[in-house]
Scaffold this motif. Structure first.
Motif, PDB file in Angstrom:
ATOM      1  N   LEU A  22      49.832  45.242  42.544  1.00  0.00           N
ATOM      2  CA  LEU A  22      49.778  44.014  41.751  1.00  0.00           C
ATOM      3  C   LEU A  22      51.162  43.423  41.475  1.00  0.00           C
ATOM      4  O   LEU A  22      51.265  42.334  40.927  1.00  0.00           O
ATOM      5  CB  LEU A  22      49.075  44.286  40.411  1.00  0.00           C
ATOM      6  CG  LEU A  22      47.617  44.684  40.499  1.00  0.00           C
ATOM      7  CD1 LEU A  22      47.113  45.090  39.130  1.00  0.00           C
ATOM      8  CD2 LEU A  22      46.784  43.561  41.069  1.00  0.00           C
ATOM      9  N   GLU A  23      52.201  44.124  41.848  1.00  0.00           N
ATOM     10  CA  GLU A  23      53.561  43.689  41.528  1.00  0.00           C
ATOM     11  C   GLU A  23      53.847  42.229  41.913  1.00  0.00           C
ATOM     12  O   GLU A  23      54.337  41.460  41.072  1.00  0.00           O
ATOM     13  CB  GLU A  23      54.588  44.622  42.163  1.00  0.00           C
ATOM     14  CG  GLU A  23      56.000  44.333  41.739  1.00  0.00           C
ATOM     15  CD  GLU A  23      56.983  45.379  42.247  1.00  0.00           C
ATOM     16  OE1 GLU A  23      58.108  45.394  41.724  1.00  0.00           O
ATOM     17  OE2 GLU A  23      56.630  46.176  43.144  1.00  0.00           O
ATOM     18  N   PRO A  24      53.536  41.790  43.131  1.00  0.00           N
ATOM     19  CA  PRO A  24      53.838  40.394  43.478  1.00  0.00           C
ATOM     20  C   PRO A  24      53.110  39.384  42.589  1.00  0.00           C
ATOM     21  O   PRO A  24      53.664  38.337  42.250  1.00  0.00           O
ATOM     22  CB  PRO A  24      53.363  40.266  44.936  1.00  0.00           C
ATOM     23  CG  PRO A  24      53.283  41.659  45.444  1.00  0.00           C
ATOM     24  CD  PRO A  24      52.989  42.523  44.267  1.00  0.00           C
ATOM     25  N   GLU A  25      51.901  39.706  42.192  1.00  0.00           N
ATOM     26  CA  GLU A  25      51.152  38.771  41.352  1.00  0.00           C
ATOM     27  C   GLU A  25      51.609  38.812  39.902  1.00  0.00           C
ATOM     28  O   GLU A  25      51.584  37.802  39.214  1.00  0.00           O
ATOM     29  CB  GLU A  25      49.662  39.054  41.475  1.00  0.00           C
ATOM     30  CG  GLU A  25      49.169  38.704  42.866  1.00  0.00           C
ATOM     31  CD  GLU A  25      47.748  39.111  43.094  1.00  0.00           C
ATOM     32  OE1 GLU A  25      46.881  38.236  42.962  1.00  0.00           O
ATOM     33  OE2 GLU A  25      47.524  40.295  43.388  1.00  0.00           O
ATOM     34  N   LEU A  70      43.813  47.533  34.269  1.00  0.00           N
ATOM     35  CA  LEU A  70      43.274  46.509  35.175  1.00  0.00           C
ATOM     36  C   LEU A  70      42.357  45.544  34.431  1.00  0.00           C
ATOM     37  O   LEU A  70      42.372  44.337  34.702  1.00  0.00           O
ATOM     38  CB  LEU A  70      42.528  47.175  36.335  1.00  0.00           C
ATOM     39  CG  LEU A  70      43.383  48.013  37.283  1.00  0.00           C
ATOM     40  CD1 LEU A  70      42.504  48.704  38.320  1.00  0.00           C
ATOM     41  CD2 LEU A  70      44.459  47.172  37.946  1.00  0.00           C
ATOM     42  N   GLU A  71      41.598  46.046  33.492  1.00  0.00           N
ATOM     43  CA  GLU A  71      40.712  45.185  32.705  1.00  0.00           C
ATOM     44  C   GLU A  71      41.528  44.209  31.858  1.00  0.00           C
ATOM     45  O   GLU A  71      41.182  43.036  31.748  1.00  0.00           O
ATOM     46  CB  GLU A  71      39.791  46.026  31.818  1.00  0.00           C
ATOM     47  CG  GLU A  71      38.763  45.214  31.075  1.00  0.00           C
ATOM     48  CD  GLU A  71      37.838  44.402  31.983  1.00  0.00           C
ATOM     49  OE1 GLU A  71      37.463  43.270  31.583  1.00  0.00           O
ATOM     50  OE2 GLU A  71      37.484  44.871  33.080  1.00  0.00           O
ATOM     51  N   GLU A  72      42.620  44.688  31.283  1.00  0.00           N
ATOM     52  CA  GLU A  72      43.487  43.820  30.485  1.00  0.00           C
ATOM     53  C   GLU A  72      44.118  42.715  31.337  1.00  0.00           C
ATOM     54  O   GLU A  72      44.378  41.632  30.838  1.00  0.00           O
ATOM     55  CB  GLU A  72      44.597  44.637  29.816  1.00  0.00           C
ATOM     56  CG  GLU A  72      44.112  45.555  28.728  1.00  0.00           C
ATOM     57  CD  GLU A  72      43.642  44.805  27.490  1.00  0.00           C
ATOM     58  OE1 GLU A  72      44.244  43.768  27.145  1.00  0.00           O
ATOM     59  OE2 GLU A  72      42.676  45.268  26.865  1.00  0.00           O
ATOM     60  N   LEU A  73      44.358  42.999  32.592  1.00  0.00           N
ATOM     61  CA  LEU A  73      44.988  42.012  33.484  1.00  0.00           C
ATOM     62  C   LEU A  73      43.991  41.053  34.118  1.00  0.00           C
ATOM     63  O   LEU A  73      44.386  40.056  34.709  1.00  0.00           O
ATOM     64  CB  LEU A  73      45.754  42.734  34.595  1.00  0.00           C
ATOM     65  CG  LEU A  73      47.005  43.464  34.168  1.00  0.00           C
ATOM     66  CD1 LEU A  73      47.610  44.190  35.352  1.00  0.00           C
ATOM     67  CD2 LEU A  73      48.018  42.515  33.550  1.00  0.00           C
TER      68      LEU A  73
END
Length: 91
Positions: A22-25, A70-73
């Protein structure tokens, strides 16, 4: 190495790699900038994971924390990637 150790390593690696993908996003959202500072810690841990002793409880705790993260994001990332799921399901 024994089977439980291999399984634990694979499961922990899956969690960490899912987050690191997820780093790029995360670079695109305001919340992500503060999180990116912690990615170096995750990357370092992933490189040294073979030397870590884990038990089932540790692995379950990391899997739960990853799922919660992941849910928080989900909402912030949905704004920059509409119609795409957040991440592949943890295995």
């Amino acid at each position: 190495m024994n089977r439980p150790h291999n399984s634990h390593m694979a499961r922990i690696s899956n969690c960490l790699e899912t987050i690191l993908e997820l780093e790029p996003e995360l670079e695109k959202i305001e919340l992500g900038k503060s999180l990116l500072e912690e990615f170096d810690v995750l990357k370092d841990f992933l490189q040294r994971i073979d030397s870590v002793t884990l038990n089932e409880e540790d692995v379950e705790r990391v899997e739960t924390a990853t799922a919660n993260f992941l849910e928080e994001l989900r909402a912030p990332l949905a704004k920059i990637r509409p119609g795409r799921p957040l991440a592949p399901r943890l295995q």
